[in-house]
Design an enzyme around this catalytic site. Structure first.
Site: not given
Length: 270
Positions: A41, A123, A158
């Site tokens: 990430e 995300k 994540c």
């Protein structure tokens, strides 16, 4: 299919150096006959380098992704370009569809082995606990899958690991492999080892969870990247140091596990 996870040390606000190290590992993966390599990430800037986000942000066709497209085509290897800080205004000006006409996003890009950009994922779940992400970035709105290399590949990032409903949605979209570029810090080692494994078990699919290593002012990334099979077994993993994690994975294994243990088919609508 041979999947590689590129776990490496990421230095805050040093995109040129970080991109160069990522490309070295991609070349190593190609030399080892890997089909797909995944990066961590915000691998180019560093997740916890919050002060640099606005200065280092790029559009989808900026230097970071363009270099990786060229490398993918040159070495004939697919790349999940972990994520980078996307300048949404610059992307929108270039004609890309964005969740907002201004601001920044935590954006992953799937590039196939011809260098073609096949999937974009921003995300969806932005981290707020001891993080500036919620204050600085715009959440994505889409669920992204890419059909490549015999798999339907789901893209997540994540903190998304803590939201199982997203992974159910990916399963309903056909996902058989989910990639999770991450910047997971100490002290939450147990969470990092538990959550991707759980997502693999409950959805009967492969999960490739790649983390970085490196120290930032307020956090240290804990590494421990791993590939989990549809039974939740770690088939390849790393410790706390730089490593290219490589695993042989098979689409037929997903089909076999789902047939012999039909938990997904047994879901109730109630």
């Amino acid at each position: 299919m041979k999947l590689a996870l590129a776990q490496f040390e990421i230095e805050g606000a040093k995109p040129t150096k970080n991109r160069a190290r990522a490309q070295e590992l991609i070349r190593e993966a190609a030399d080892r006959d890997c089909d797909l390599v995944t990066l961590p990430e915000i691998f180019n800037v560093g997740y916890f380098a919050f002060d640099s986000y606005s200065r280092k942000a790029e559009p989808l066709d900026g230097e970071t992704i363009t270099e990786l497209q060229e490398l993918a085509a040159d070495r004939e290897i697919a790349i999940c370009a972990g994520s980078f800080v996307e300048d949404l205004a610059a992307s929108a000006e270039r004609g890309f569809e964005t969740p907002d006409s201004a601001g920044y996003a935590n954006t992953s890009v799937y590039i196939d082995d011809s260098g073609t950009r096949r999937g974009v994922y921003r995300k969806r779940h932005l981290f707020g606990y001891e993080s500036a992400e919620q204050d600085l970035l715009t959440a994505g709105e889409s669920v992204t899958t890419v059909d490549d290399l015999g798999f339907t590949i789901g893209m997540t990032t994540c903190y998304d690991l803590r939201f199982p409903e997203l992974y159910r949605t990916l399963v309903d979209s056909g996902a058989t492999l989910v990639l999770v570029p991450s910047a997971w810090p100490y002290p939450r080692v147990e969470h990092w080892q538990l959550l991707p494994r759980t997502r693999a078990v409950e959805n009967l699919l492969y999960v490739g969870a790649v983390n970085g290593i490196g120290e930032f002012e307020d956090a240290t990334l804990l590494g421990r990247s791993a590939v989990y099979d549809p039974w939740g077994t770690p088939v390849a993993s790393a410790g706390e140091h730089e490593q290219l994690v490589v695993a042989d994975i098979e689409p037929s294994e997903v089909d076999r596990r789902r047939a012999e243990f039909p938990a997904l088919a047994d879901r109730s609508s109630r």
